[in-house]
Design a protein around this motif. Structure first.
Motif, PDB file in Angstrom:
ATOM      1  N   SER A   2       0.826  -1.208   0.000  1.00 15.32           N
ATOM      2  CA  SER A   2       0.000   0.000   0.000  1.00 15.32           C
ATOM      3  C   SER A   2       0.863   1.263   0.000  1.00 15.32           C
ATOM      4  O   SER A   2       0.572   2.228  -0.709  1.00 15.32           O
ATOM      5  CB  SER A   2      -0.934  -0.005   1.215  1.00 15.32           C
ATOM      6  N   LYS A   3       1.934   1.250   0.776  1.00 18.32           N
ATOM      7  CA  LYS A   3       2.808   2.420   0.889  1.00 18.32           C
ATOM      8  C   LYS A   3       4.054   2.316   0.016  1.00 18.32           C
ATOM      9  O   LYS A   3       4.836   3.269  -0.065  1.00 18.32           O
ATOM     10  CB  LYS A   3       3.226   2.610   2.351  1.00 18.32           C
ATOM     11  N   ASN A   4       4.267   1.142  -0.591  1.00 20.28           N
ATOM     12  CA  ASN A   4       5.417   0.900  -1.457  1.00 20.28           C
ATOM     13  C   ASN A   4       6.746   1.148  -0.743  1.00 20.28           C
ATOM     14  O   ASN A   4       7.686   1.706  -1.303  1.00 20.28           O
ATOM     15  CB  ASN A   4       5.343   1.753  -2.726  1.00 20.28           C
ATOM     16  N   LYS A   5       6.792   0.714   0.494  1.00 17.52           N
ATOM     17  CA  LYS A   5       8.035   0.820   1.260  1.00 17.52           C
ATOM     18  C   LYS A   5       7.956  -0.127   2.456  1.00 17.52           C
ATOM     19  O   LYS A   5       6.880  -0.634   2.796  1.00 17.52           O
ATOM     20  CB  LYS A   5       8.261   2.253   1.740  1.00 17.52           C
ATOM     21  N   ASN A   6       9.103  -0.353   3.068  1.00 19.55           N
ATOM     22  CA  ASN A   6       9.137  -1.208   4.244  1.00 19.55           C
ATOM     23  C   ASN A   6       8.607  -0.465   5.468  1.00 19.55           C
ATOM     24  O   ASN A   6       8.904   0.712   5.674  1.00 19.55           O
ATOM     25  CB  ASN A   6      10.563  -1.702   4.510  1.00 19.55           C
ATOM     26  N   LEU A   7       7.821  -1.167   6.276  1.00 23.10           N
ATOM     27  CA  LEU A   7       7.281  -0.634   7.525  1.00 23.10           C
ATOM     28  C   LEU A   7       7.482  -1.660   8.623  1.00 23.10           C
ATOM     29  O   LEU A   7       7.797  -2.826   8.364  1.00 23.10           O
ATOM     30  CB  LEU A   7       5.782  -0.314   7.382  1.00 23.10           C
ATOM     31  N   GLU A   8       7.251  -1.231   9.839  1.00 20.68           N
ATOM     32  CA  GLU A   8       7.325  -2.144  10.974  1.00 20.68           C
ATOM     33  C   GLU A   8       5.965  -2.817  11.154  1.00 20.68           C
ATOM     34  O   GLU A   8       4.964  -2.161  11.422  1.00 20.68           O
ATOM     35  CB  GLU A   8       7.716  -1.380  12.241  1.00 20.68           C
ATOM     36  N   PHE A   9       5.920  -4.139  10.968  1.00 18.68           N
ATOM     37  CA  PHE A   9       4.692  -4.922  11.109  1.00 18.68           C
ATOM     38  C   PHE A   9       4.699  -5.634  12.463  1.00 18.68           C
ATOM     39  O   PHE A   9       5.730  -6.178  12.883  1.00 18.68           O
ATOM     40  CB  PHE A   9       4.581  -5.973  10.004  1.00 18.68           C
ATOM     41  N   GLU A  10       3.563  -5.659  13.112  1.00 24.72           N
ATOM     42  CA  GLU A  10       3.419  -6.418  14.347  1.00 24.72           C
ATOM     43  C   GLU A  10       3.158  -7.880  14.006  1.00 24.72           C
ATOM     44  O   GLU A  10       2.395  -8.195  13.089  1.00 24.72           O
ATOM     45  CB  GLU A  10       2.254  -5.868  15.170  1.00 24.72           C
ATOM     46  N   ILE A  11       3.789  -8.786  14.727  1.00 27.56           N
ATOM     47  CA  ILE A  11       3.522 -10.217  14.586  1.00 27.56           C
ATOM     48  C   ILE A  11       2.625 -10.629  15.744  1.00 27.56           C
ATOM     49  O   ILE A  11       2.963 -10.417  16.906  1.00 27.56           O
ATOM     50  CB  ILE A  11       4.812 -11.047  14.598  1.00 27.56           C
ATOM     51  N   ILE A  12       1.468 -11.215  15.415  1.00 30.96           N
ATOM     52  CA  ILE A  12       0.491 -11.531  16.449  1.00 30.96           C
ATOM     53  C   ILE A  12      -0.138 -12.887  16.170  1.00 30.96           C
ATOM     54  O   ILE A  12      -0.375 -13.252  15.018  1.00 30.96           O
ATOM     55  CB  ILE A  12      -0.594 -10.428  16.525  1.00 30.96           C
ATOM     56  N   SER A  13      -0.375 -13.654  17.219  1.00 32.82           N
ATOM     57  CA  SER A  13      -1.057 -14.933  17.076  1.00 32.82           C
ATOM     58  C   SER A  13      -2.540 -14.694  16.834  1.00 32.82           C
ATOM     59  O   SER A  13      -3.153 -13.803  17.421  1.00 32.82           O
ATOM     60  CB  SER A  13      -0.874 -15.771  18.345  1.00 32.82           C
ATOM     61  N   ARG A  14      -3.118 -15.496  15.980  1.00 26.94           N
ATOM     62  CA  ARG A  14      -4.548 -15.338  15.672  1.00 26.94           C
ATOM     63  C   ARG A  14      -5.408 -15.435  16.923  1.00 26.94           C
ATOM     64  O   ARG A  14      -6.401 -14.717  17.072  1.00 26.94           O
ATOM     65  CB  ARG A  14      -4.983 -16.401  14.652  1.00 26.94           C
ATOM     66  N   SER A  15      -5.043 -16.317  17.831  1.00 27.15           N
ATOM     67  CA  SER A  15      -5.850 -16.500  19.037  1.00 27.15           C
ATOM     68  C   SER A  15      -5.820 -15.278  19.944  1.00 27.15           C
ATOM     69  O   SER A  15      -6.664 -15.154  20.840  1.00 27.15           O
ATOM     70  CB  SER A  15      -5.356 -17.727  19.807  1.00 27.15           C
ATOM     71  N   ASP A  16      -4.886 -14.358  19.719  1.00 25.09           N
ATOM     72  CA  ASP A  16      -4.802 -13.146  20.547  1.00 25.09           C
ATOM     73  C   ASP A  16      -5.682 -12.018  20.027  1.00 25.09           C
ATOM     74  O   ASP A  16      -5.781 -10.967  20.666  1.00 25.09           O
ATOM     75  CB  ASP A  16      -3.347 -12.656  20.619  1.00 25.09           C
ATOM     76  N   ILE A  17      -6.294 -12.198  18.880  1.00 28.27           N
ATOM     77  CA  ILE A  17      -7.162 -11.148  18.324  1.00 28.27           C
ATOM     78  C   ILE A  17      -8.564 -11.307  18.895  1.00 28.27           C
ATOM     79  O   ILE A  17      -9.281 -12.254  18.559  1.00 28.27           O
ATOM     80  CB  ILE A  17      -7.197 -11.219  16.787  1.00 28.27           C
ATOM     81  N   GLN A  18      -8.943 -10.406  19.774  1.00 26.16           N
ATOM     82  CA  GLN A  18     -10.255 -10.452  20.409  1.00 26.16           C
ATOM     83  C   GLN A  18     -11.082  -9.210  20.117  1.00 26.16           C
ATOM     84  O   GLN A  18     -12.278  -9.181  20.395  1.00 26.16           O
ATOM     85  CB  GLN A  18     -10.091 -10.613  21.932  1.00 26.16           C
ATOM     86  N   SER A  19     -10.446  -8.180  19.593  1.00 28.83           N
ATOM     87  CA  SER A  19     -11.148  -6.932  19.291  1.00 28.83           C
ATOM     88  C   SER A  19     -10.545  -6.323  18.030  1.00 28.83           C
ATOM     89  O   SER A  19      -9.581  -6.857  17.463  1.00 28.83           O
ATOM     90  CB  SER A  19     -11.034  -5.950  20.461  1.00 28.83           C
ATOM     91  N   LYS A  20     -11.109  -5.205  17.587  1.00 29.03           N
ATOM     92  CA  LYS A  20     -10.665  -4.574  16.351  1.00 29.03           C
ATOM     93  C   LYS A  20      -9.201  -4.166  16.437  1.00 29.03           C
ATOM     94  O   LYS A  20      -8.755  -3.602  17.431  1.00 29.03           O
ATOM     95  CB  LYS A  20     -11.521  -3.349  16.046  1.00 29.03           C
TER      96      LYS A  20
END
Length: 700
Positions: free
Chosen positions: A644-662
């Motif tokens: 989307s931004k055509n550059k490197n960004l810092e991405f968070e790594i998260i386990s699917r089971s930890d997603i409980q809200s938006k």
């Protein structure tokens, strides 16, 4: 649960001694070109176990047994009620031309129908195009004098002397399977029955395929080819299913055996041995089955699937809770006259190899690194760059911890990418970006074939992404098609196997009788339906209570003078046509105009009448608790490329089971058998069905 009676019937039908329960524990195993996916639903506590191991192409049952044994004890396996299987054995037999030695008995004058075909060209602008060679060589295609008319009357009786000579010739040639396909036998089976009886009386002991049992529809080339395909794959499918069943019994399984059919639903192993041509697309259909069930859970949401595996990309259109069905498919240039879930496949998966074509342009697929040696980053001997290598080098796979404990090697990805990129004066980063964009464009084109080309706007659909690399590629595919919402289902990497678990028993039959649309023709169709449902009942070998089965009706219709038809599905028909000819004509005209943008002023014909019987399996819950440890990462951040931004960004790594809200991108969501790439312009929510919903907030 209200289906206990149906379950008791199913137990008898599949020939197992199972404990009757309100729900049923079951195993689903789907064999892909690269990985074999396993899922087990345990009804006690609604628990789910998932796994994925490399496929063993030469002996596919070996991977099936191995993945089951490493996840279930003998005691656990003995409590499982159903084993549901998606297999590519029949498909591979056709692709590899490794089937039975087949002989063909046909009407005099129709010996060369397999080569004459329809006189057209699949690739009209390719001057060097050649049709697929017939599965039966000409010396094994034997003519016998006889002739049946299109109305079922006999014009020419069977020349018994010719028939006996042909039978002895096939026995002398030691064919292992015989296809019998006589002109117009779909209207009258008597001559084919006599052919089969005479062949047995001559001493033939091999497999016999009769066209009237294979298909009740007209079009001699298609019906003959389908019968030959049935004969060609019958022995290999039978041997495979019997071997698998024997090995499954040896490790402690004593439940019912079911295999998915090309036209959706499932069938018993015994029926699959009798009608193997109906399993040709067994593997790819499993994901479509799961997508249909998920769509129904989401109030019949319309969606298009993106199933990205190691070798291929499969896509299917889901409308009003059901995958779209065709009534003829094509494999390796050969028509198969059988119900067929409209799954489009291209050679574009995680293992697809990137290369330069003769014009020096970067391409991706259809060649694949497969399970062995795999992508370069697997460190198993592969040296060519693949889609997986490109994604891992860009950071999209996080730290590269995949199923089965596989740890990817980034340096090997870089080396492979450079081997192609240096020829284009591109570094590894630009090469990786190019590979991902080309791959996603190829996948989007396949989706356009089943949406835009059929008058469906993909922007109005949801994208259901699954398979080992589907969630990884979902953002890029959705961006290509301007799709706003992406759904990542539970057990995304094993979703095809999960789809197997809900594949109801389904049987279909059809008969061609061309009738002008009128009140009398509707009566004729209802008489045909009675006969078809009686045939299906006999094939079931068991009586189902009326409340346990769902009867469905469809009609192939066309304007008089046309060659091809469109199919109308008559919903909630109860097994018969209940509307009058005016209402039926209006339905046809509306569907025709929707499909072609116009309608004609002429008479309407009914060409073929179709009947199907669906028997629901005991329901599984809509989601269970995955028995797996949360995947931990040594760091919670990673440098990753944002398209989307055509550059490197810092991405968070998260386990699917930890997603409980938006949550808001960018992030990498990891689970045991899949990784979801979420670009910076996407929001992530969890719906009430445990699906991840990715929404592009930049789209209105």
């Amino acid at each position: 649960f209200k289906q206990k009676t149906a379950y008791e019937m199913l137990r008898s039908l599949v020939g197992s001694e199972m404990c009757i329960r309100d729900r049923a524990s079951r195993i689903g195993v789907d064999i892909g070109g690269t990985f074999t996916d396993f899922i087990c639903y345990d009804e006690d506590g609604d628990k789910v176990i998932i796994d994925k191991i490399p496929t063993t192409p030469e002996t596919p049952e070996k991977a099936v047994v191995e993945v089951i044994q490493r996840n279930l004890s003998k005691e656990q396996l003995s409590k499982v009620d159903f084993f549901l299987h998606g297999t590519t054995v029949g498909l591979n037999a056709l692709l590899e031309r490794k089937g039975s030695k087949v002989g063909l008995l046909c009407t005099k004058g129709f010996r060369d129908i397999l080569e004459i075909r329809r006189g057209d060209r699949d690739e009209m602008y390719n001057l060097f195009w050649q049709p697929a060679p017939p599965l039966v060589p000409r010396y094994l295609r034997l003519e016998v004098e006889e002739r049946m008319m299109a109305n079922g009357s006999v014009r020419t009786p069977i020349n018994i002397d010719q028939l006996k000579k042909a039978c002895h010739k096939l026995i002398e040639e030691k064919v292992s399977s015989v296809a019998i396909a006589l002109i117009n036998s779909y209207t009258n089976k008597d001559h084919e029955v006599i052919f089969a009886k005479t062949l047995r009386e001559a001493g033939y002991q091999g497999q016999i395929s009769l066209s009237y049992l294979v298909s009740g529809e007209y079009r001699e080339y298609e019906r003959t080819t389908t019968t030959v395909i049935d004969a060609f794959v019958k022995s290999r499918m039978s041997n495979y299913l019997n071997t698998l069943k024997k090995e499954m019994n040896a490790i402690g399984f004593n439940g019912g055996y079911l295999v998915t059919r090309s036209g959706s639903g499932s069938m018993t192993f015994d029926e699959a041995e009798d009608r193997p041509f109906e399993t040709i697309m067994s593997g790819p259909v499993a994901g479509a089955e799961g997508a249909g069930e998920l769509s129904r859970q989401l109030n019949n949401a319309n969606m298009v699937t993106a199933d990205v595996g190691g070798t291929s990309f499969d896509t299917c259109l889901i409308l009003e809770g059901r995958p779209q069905i065709q009534y003829e498919g094509t494999i390796v240039g050969l028509p198969v006259q059988s119900p067929w879930v409209d799954v489009r496949s291209i050679g574009a998966g995680g293992g697809s190899i990137a290369y330069l074509d003769d014009g020096g342009l970067l391409r991706s697929g259809p060649q694949s690194s497969g399970a062995v040696p795999g992508p370069a980053c697997y460190n198993r001997g592969g040296t060519q760059p693949t889609t997986t290598d490109a994604a891992f080098y860009l950071g999209m796979l996080g730290e590269g911890k995949l199923a089965s404990g596989l740890q990817l090697d980034k340096s090997l990805s870089e080396k492979a990418l450079q081997s192609v990129g240096e020829k284009l004066n591109l570094d590894a980063l630009e090469t990786a970006k190019g590979i991902l964009k080309i791959s996603s464009a190829n996948m989007a084109d396949a989706i356009r074939e089943i949406t835009i080309e059929q008058g469906i706007d993909p922007r109005e659909l949801k994208l259901l992404a699954f398979g080992g690399a589907g969630p990884l590629m979902s953002n890029l595919i959705a961006n290509e098609l301007d799709i706003k919402e992406i759904i990542i289902p539970p057990y995304a990497g094993n979703f095809s196997a999960w789809g197997l678990l809900g594949a109801d028993m389904l049987q279909m039959s059809a008969r061609t009788k061309i009738l002008k649309l009128s009140s009398d023709s509707i009566k004729d169709c209802n008489n045909i339906l009675e006969e078809l449902f009686a045939e299906l009942k006999a094939r079931q070998k068991i009586d189902f209570a009326t409340s346990d089965q769902i009867k469905e009706v469809a009609l192939d219709m066309r304007w008089m003078g046309q060659e091809h038809t469109i199919t109308l599905n008559l919903k909630d028909s109860g097994g018969k046509i209940t509307i009058d000819e005016n209402a039926l004509k209006k339905m046809f005209m509306d569907e025709y105009e929707k499909t072609f943008g116009s309608k004609l002023d002429t008479l309407v014909e009914i060409v073929s009448t179709r009947a199907s019987v669906r028997v629901p399996l005991p329901r599984k819950s809509e989601g269970g608790s995955v028995l797996e440890e949360n995947i931990a990462s040594s760091s919670s951040k990673i440098d990753c490329f944002s398209f989307s931004k055509n550059k490197n960004l810092e991405f968070e790594i998260i386990s699917r089971s930890d997603i409980q809200s938006k949550k808001t991108g960018p992030m990498i969501i990891v689970e045991s058998t899949a990784i979801t790439y979420v670009d910076v312009n996407y929001d992530v929510n969890l719906d009430g069905k445990n699906n991840l919903v990715l929404t592009n907030r930049e789209m209105n």
